[in-house]
Design a protein around this motif. Structure first.
Motif, PDB file in Angstrom:
ATOM      1  N   ALA A  33       0.821  -1.210   0.000  1.00 22.89           N
ATOM      2  CA  ALA A  33       0.000   0.000   0.000  1.00 22.89           C
ATOM      3  C   ALA A  33       0.853   1.257   0.000  1.00 22.89           C
ATOM      4  CB  ALA A  33      -0.928  -0.012   1.216  1.00 22.89           C
ATOM      5  N   TRP A  34       1.984   1.200   0.695  1.00 21.10           N
ATOM      6  CA  TRP A  34       2.840   2.373   0.832  1.00 21.10           C
ATOM      7  C   TRP A  34       4.002   2.387  -0.168  1.00 21.10           C
ATOM      8  CZ3 TRP A  34       3.444   1.621   6.845  1.00 21.10           C
ATOM      9  CH2 TRP A  34       2.224   1.934   7.462  1.00 21.10           C
ATOM     10  N   ARG A  35       4.122   1.326  -0.963  1.00 17.82           N
ATOM     11  CA  ARG A  35       5.238   1.187  -1.908  1.00 17.82           C
ATOM     12  C   ARG A  35       6.577   1.265  -1.170  1.00 17.82           C
ATOM     13  NH1 ARG A  35       3.144   4.729  -7.176  1.00 17.82           N
ATOM     14  NH2 ARG A  35       1.196   3.567  -7.457  1.00 17.82           N
ATOM     15  N   ALA A 169       1.254  10.723  17.606  1.00 20.54           N
ATOM     16  CA  ALA A 169       0.544   9.495  17.251  1.00 20.54           C
ATOM     17  C   ALA A 169      -0.670   9.802  16.380  1.00 20.54           C
ATOM     18  CB  ALA A 169       0.126   8.751  18.514  1.00 20.54           C
ATOM     19  N   LEU A 170      -1.398  10.865  16.701  1.00 21.58           N
ATOM     20  CA  LEU A 170      -2.575  11.235  15.922  1.00 21.58           C
ATOM     21  C   LEU A 170      -2.200  11.661  14.511  1.00 21.58           C
ATOM     22  CD1 LEU A 170      -5.582  11.822  15.672  1.00 21.58           C
ATOM     23  CD2 LEU A 170      -5.181  14.052  16.756  1.00 21.58           C
ATOM     24  N   ARG A 175      -2.013  10.178   8.698  1.00 20.04           N
ATOM     25  CA  ARG A 175      -1.237  10.106   7.449  1.00 20.04           C
ATOM     26  C   ARG A 175      -1.083   8.670   6.973  1.00 20.04           C
ATOM     27  NH1 ARG A 175       0.198   9.664   3.205  1.00 20.04           N
ATOM     28  NH2 ARG A 175       2.039  10.449   2.129  1.00 20.04           N
ATOM     29  N   TRP A 176      -0.785   7.752   7.885  1.00 16.46           N
ATOM     30  CA  TRP A 176      -0.495   6.383   7.490  1.00 16.46           C
ATOM     31  C   TRP A 176      -1.732   5.581   7.092  1.00 16.46           C
ATOM     32  CZ3 TRP A 176       3.843   3.681  10.816  1.00 16.46           C
ATOM     33  CH2 TRP A 176       5.045   4.413  10.680  1.00 16.46           C
ATOM     34  N   ALA A 218      -6.724  21.247  17.611  1.00 21.57           N
ATOM     35  CA  ALA A 218      -6.248  22.465  16.951  1.00 21.57           C
ATOM     36  C   ALA A 218      -4.732  22.433  16.802  1.00 21.57           C
ATOM     37  CB  ALA A 218      -6.694  23.695  17.741  1.00 21.57           C
ATOM     38  N   ARG A 219      -4.046  21.947  17.844  1.00 14.33           N
ATOM     39  CA  ARG A 219      -2.574  21.851  17.775  1.00 14.33           C
ATOM     40  C   ARG A 219      -2.123  20.798  16.760  1.00 14.33           C
ATOM     41  NH1 ARG A 219      -3.144  21.719  23.331  1.00 14.33           N
ATOM     42  NH2 ARG A 219      -2.365  19.560  23.438  1.00 14.33           N
ATOM     43  N   ALA A 220      -2.973  19.791  16.539  1.00 19.69           N
ATOM     44  CA  ALA A 220      -2.604  18.725  15.598  1.00 19.69           C
ATOM     45  C   ALA A 220      -2.524  19.234  14.169  1.00 19.69           C
ATOM     46  CB  ALA A 220      -3.611  17.582  15.688  1.00 19.69           C
ATOM     47  N   ASN A 221      -3.285  20.281  13.854  1.00 18.48           N
ATOM     48  CA  ASN A 221      -3.241  20.900  12.521  1.00 18.48           C
ATOM     49  C   ASN A 221      -3.518  19.875  11.418  1.00 18.48           C
ATOM     50  OD1 ASN A 221      -2.960  23.139  10.825  1.00 18.48           O
ATOM     51  ND2 ASN A 221      -0.786  22.719  10.465  1.00 18.48           N
ATOM     52  N   LEU A 222      -4.571  19.107  11.601  1.00 14.42           N
ATOM     53  CA  LEU A 222      -4.960  18.103  10.619  1.00 14.42           C
ATOM     54  C   LEU A 222      -5.827  18.733   9.530  1.00 14.42           C
ATOM     55  CD1 LEU A 222      -5.950  15.176  13.021  1.00 14.42           C
ATOM     56  CD2 LEU A 222      -3.794  15.452  11.778  1.00 14.42           C
TER      57      LEU A 222
END
Length: 291
Positions: A33-35, A169-170, A175-176, A218-222
């Motif tokens: 999946a991630w190559r 971790a979040l 992303r993963w 908010a700090r995670a900036n997702l």
């Protein structure tokens, strides 16, 4: 590579037993999946290697391998070819925890994958100490595989105590595991909670925790789409009791945990043994160390 970038190399540590088949399947699924490049390594103690070499030295010349290391390497290569998995086979000599950590560093791997037996008591004692060392000291995330591999992860739970390691971790999980259902899980116990009862007190504490959760996100900036779809599970109680129950009741196939948090889930679980962490949760577990 950024902290949440997909790993370009995945390192699977195996003892060549059937219990590691699921770990191999999961590592191969993620690599595809991630190559990513998949490295499959069998770790063997130096004393065992020397003993085997002494034994084979007495064999007839036509049955004598170049070395036990070459025999193991060929067996590993054959196993991979049999199941149709493209990977780089490796034999690593040394004590398991130290050898794996060094090999991961040498290969610049971004993820370590392990498969641990659930019920074999003696193996749990031996492998538990190895996993404990890897979870606490590996510089990259460590994935312990428990579940059968049918598809990509579908429901990923990220535990949080609103600390910086939990933030990492979040971000990494978002992303993963794009496309998976993502849940943020927080269990809390208010100070003096045995004396703090009543609906009003409960509502007040929950409001405080919800505000802290909003600040954390908010700090995670997702990306906005991820935040909008993110399910939040915030419950009053002990995390070591609530989390296994939630995993069992909610069809969770992966829990992501940021280690060395200041309180809550990271302290409750990683503060105990690695066996408690890896065996009490009935799903795969990804431990992400803080900086």
């Amino acid at each position: 590579m950024t902290k949440s970038a997909l790993p370009t190399r995945i390192f699977l540590a195996t003892d060549l037993s059937a219990r590691c088949d699921r770990a191999l399947a999961r590592a191969a699924q993620l690599a595809g999946a991630w190559r990513s490049q998949l490295i499959v390594a069998h770790v063997v103690q130096a004393a065992e290697m020397a003993r085997r070499d002494r034994f084979t030295a007495a064999a007839p010349s036509w049955r004598r391998p170049a070395s036990w290391e070459q025999t193991l390497l060929q067996g590993l290569r054959t196993d991979l070819e049999t199941v149709g998995i493209t990977a780089t086979p490796r034999v690593v000599v040394g004590s398991p925890a130290e050898a794996v950590q060094q090999a991961v560093t040498d290969d610049d791997a971004g993820l370590v994958v392990l498969g641990i037996a659930k019920d074999a008591r003696m193996d749990r004692i031996q492998l538990g100490s190895t996993v404990d060392a890897l979870v606490r000291h590996a510089r990259v995330p460590v994935l312990n595989v428990r579940g059968r591999v049918n598809t990509a992860y579908r429901h990923v739970v990220v535990t949080t105590d609103f600390s910086e390691p939990s933030l990492r971790a979040l971000r990494l999980a978002a992303r993963w595991f794009e496309g998976a259902r993502l849940t943020l899980f927080h269990a809390y116990t208010p100070p003096g909670s045995t004396l703090t009862t009543g609906t009003g007190a409960d509502d007040s504490w929950r409001a405080v925790v919800m505000e802290e959760c909003a600040a954390h996100l908010a700090r995670a900036n997702l990306p906005e789409a991820i935040v909008a779809a993110l399910q939040r599970v915030i419950e009053r109680g002990q995390p070591e009791t609530l989390l296994p129950d939630y995993v069992a009741a909610s069809d969770v196939d992966l829990v992501v945990l940021g280690s060395h948090g200041r309180s809550g889930i990271a302290r409750a679980l990683l503060g105990s043994t690695a066996e408690d962490l890896l065996h009490n949760l009935d799903c795969d577990t990804l431990v992400v160390r803080g900086e």
